[in-house]
Design an enzyme around this catalytic site. Structure first.
Site, PDB file in Angstrom:
ATOM      1  N   HIS A 397     -36.629  -3.563   4.585  1.00  0.00           N
ATOM      2  CA  HIS A 397     -36.249  -3.012   3.286  1.00  0.00           C
ATOM      3  C   HIS A 397     -35.649  -4.117   2.403  1.00  0.00           C
ATOM      4  O   HIS A 397     -35.751  -4.065   1.171  1.00  0.00           O
ATOM      5  CB  HIS A 397     -35.219  -1.890   3.445  1.00  0.00           C
ATOM      6  CG  HIS A 397     -35.788  -0.627   4.006  1.00  0.00           C
ATOM      7  ND1 HIS A 397     -35.919  -0.403   5.352  1.00  0.00           N
ATOM      8  CD2 HIS A 397     -36.263   0.496   3.391  1.00  0.00           C
ATOM      9  CE1 HIS A 397     -36.448   0.784   5.557  1.00  0.00           C
ATOM     10  NE2 HIS A 397     -36.670   1.349   4.384  1.00  0.00           N
ATOM     11  N   ASP A 469     -46.314   0.735   5.500  1.00  0.00           N
ATOM     12  CA  ASP A 469     -44.960   1.167   5.170  1.00  0.00           C
ATOM     13  C   ASP A 469     -44.823   1.015   3.654  1.00  0.00           C
ATOM     14  O   ASP A 469     -45.722   0.492   2.986  1.00  0.00           O
ATOM     15  CB  ASP A 469     -43.945   0.304   5.924  1.00  0.00           C
ATOM     16  CG  ASP A 469     -42.615   1.027   6.163  1.00  0.00           C
ATOM     17  OD1 ASP A 469     -42.370   2.045   5.486  1.00  0.00           O
ATOM     18  OD2 ASP A 469     -41.840   0.568   7.015  1.00  0.00           O
TER      19      ASP A 469
END
Length: 541
Positions: A397, A469
């Protein structure tokens, strides 16, 4: 499997014919009754026991059957129930076994019917004509109802020899197979419609009032209502699905209406996805909108690590089934779960107790059970984060993360739950981790053709849907534009691009790449076909 058994078939009918002869020669109906009872006991009870074993193997418990039928009835969509039954239960071998059972039951009925006809013929003379008619019907039924694998192929006709050569008759062209629903739809779609099917986006990405950075803010700028502006954007930039987060939920009723409005506005049915793993990552169950003074409205699970520690795969199946049931109630058909990572690094900050444990074999079994539960509820599952995020320290992230293991080392641990569940899952989500000792392209896994086309599809033989993702995560967004990463992922073998930072730019980038030849139409069709086939299996098309 039901195998041909001509000897057994002839033996059964030989016994019945012997019974018929004895019935015709005997005085009184007692022998008939004895044979009827014998047929029922020998052939009928045998099929009943086989049926019970078959039902037990299906593992359908009464509460699950009730819920599945009730859910289908309440939603008015019987296809949802059929999807779960078709995917989880009615496989080819099961269908053959059921046909075998039905043939045996049919045999009992026909054998007893013939004996009754003989009785009518012998003892009730004025029933001669009805008895003959009944016998004819039963015998005809036996002939026409024979299973394909119990009949002999007709003999090949002897070719005729002509005295003189004749002008050859033109051979008719073979009739083309009718195109499937998916192929028919695929041929009718424009390039823009095809490209749209390759994206799952946030609802905020359809709001012209928000910047890409605002759209992907973790908690702020959440869109909770469908607007005309969003409808216009969806028409301009069609999408294959939408992912919902906590900031999109203000109340249970609002969520249900919001999801329904998006489905209604889309020209093709959407994947409605959510991260609902159970435990800390549960967008619905942990939402304040689903909490009252008495507590949380939806079922709570502490963590998947706790489920794994129990060693009970039934508990994992209950997690999947429970989550799948309430997701379906609110209009979702895709869960970005379960986590198939093996938590092999205690310093891992992103997986932790989201994983079922540190033993890859245990994780593998728990993942399979979780998927089974989701499928029982009619919801798709997606194992993540291939090739395994469990031995990382950083968080994709935030930025670049790498794993130093070789492919052989991954095969001995992290890859085991993925390999063992490639036939069970509906999608495989690829992480943004880099593997310098596996690939030589220096790219994150989600953009690496060496890993996706070479390893996942080639070495491991996976031919299902591959999804990235989130492409708005730091490991991608800090290094690549939305257009570039979208094109690179598709070129690497990905089918679905999850939440690019700038959806319009990514969409236009893919269209442009097809038009200028960097991506072939064949490559686009390959992924669109996989997406549409999955939607068709779900009963959406």
């Amino acid at each position: 499997m039901d195998t041909p058994n001509k000897g057994g078939k002839y033996l059964r009918w030989g016994l019945v014919l012997a019974e018929l002869l004895l019935t015709l020669r005997a005085e009184g109906p007692w022998l008939l009754m004895l044979f009827l009872l014998a047929n029922t006991l020998v052939w009928g009870i045998g099929s009943v026991s086989e049926t019970m074993r078959f039902a037990h193997r299906l593992k359908l418990t009464e509460p699950e059957l009730y819920h599945r039928h009730q859910t289908a009835f309440d939603s008015g969509n019987i296809l949802k129930m059929n999807f779960a039954l078709r995917r989880e239960k009615l496989k080819e071998n099961d269908e053959r076994e059921m046909k075998s059972i039905l043939r045996k039951i049919c045999f009992v009925f026909k054998a007893d019917g013939l004996l009754i006809a003989a009785f009518l013929f012998k003892y009730l003379k004025y029933f001669t004509v009805p008895a003959l008619a009944l016998s004819l019907v039963l015998l005809t039924g036996c002939a026409s109802g024979a299973a394909p694998d119990e009949t002999e192929a007709p003999a090949s006709p002897t070719p005729e020899i002509t005295a003189a050569p004749q002008t050859p008759t033109p051979t008719a062209e073979p009739t083309a197979e009718p195109a499937s629903k998916v192929e028919t739809l695929l041929r009718s779609m424009s390039l823009e419609e095809k490209v749209g099917q390759l994206f799952i986006i946030r609802p905020e990405s359809l709001s012209t009032a928000l910047t890409p950075q605002q759209a992907h803010d973790t908690t702020g700028y959440g869109v909770t209502e469908w607007t005309e502006d969003m409808a216009a954007q969806l028409e301009k930039y069609p999408a294959g699905g939408v992912a919902i987060f906590g900031k999109n939920i203000s109340s249970p009723e609002q969520l249900k209406n919001f999801v329904a409005a998006m489905q209604q506005a889309s020209s093709l049915p959407l994947f409605m996805g959510v991260d609902e793993e159970g435990g800390s990552v549960s967008r619905l169950a942990n939402s304040p909108a689903f909490r009252t003074e008495e507590g949380y409205v939806l079922p709570q699970f502490k963590s998947m690590a706790e489920i794994g520690a129990s060693g009970d795969t039934g508990a994992a199946r209950t997690v999947g089934f429970t989550i799948g049931c309430y997701l379906q109630e609110y209009g979702f058909n895709l869960d970005f779960a379960p986590v198939a990572d093996t938590n092999t690094n205690p310093d891992n900050v992103v997986i932790g107790d989201r994983a079922f444990g540190s033993d890859p074999e245990l994780v593998s079994q728990m993942v399979a059970a979780d998927l089974e539960g989701l499928h029982s509820a009619g919801v798709l599952g997606c194992i993540k984060h291939f090739p395994g995020h469990g031995d990382t320290v950083g968080d994709t992230h935030d930025g670049y993360v790498s794993i130093q293991k070789t492919w052989d080392e991954l095969l001995s641990a992290e890859l085991i739950p993925f390999i063992n569940n490639l036939d069970n899952t509906d999608m495989v989500m690829v992480a943004h981790i880099s593997l310098p000792n596996v690939t030589g392209d220096g790219l994150p896994a989600s953009l690496s053709g060496e890993l996706i086309s070479g390893k996942l599809r080639g070495d491991l033989g996976y031919d299902g849907v591959v999804i990235t993702d989130s492409l708005a995560m730091g490991a991608i967004a800090q290094e690549y534009t939305s257009a570039d990463c979208a094109v690179m992922a598709l070129d690497a073998g990905v089918d679905i691009l999850l939440m690019p930072e700038d959806y319009a730019a990514a969409f236009e980038g893919v269209v442009q790449a097809v038009e200028d030849g960097r991506l072939s139409m064949e490559r686009i069709n390959e992924s669109v076909r996989r997406v549409l086939e999955l939607k068709d299996q779900l009963g959406l098309l």
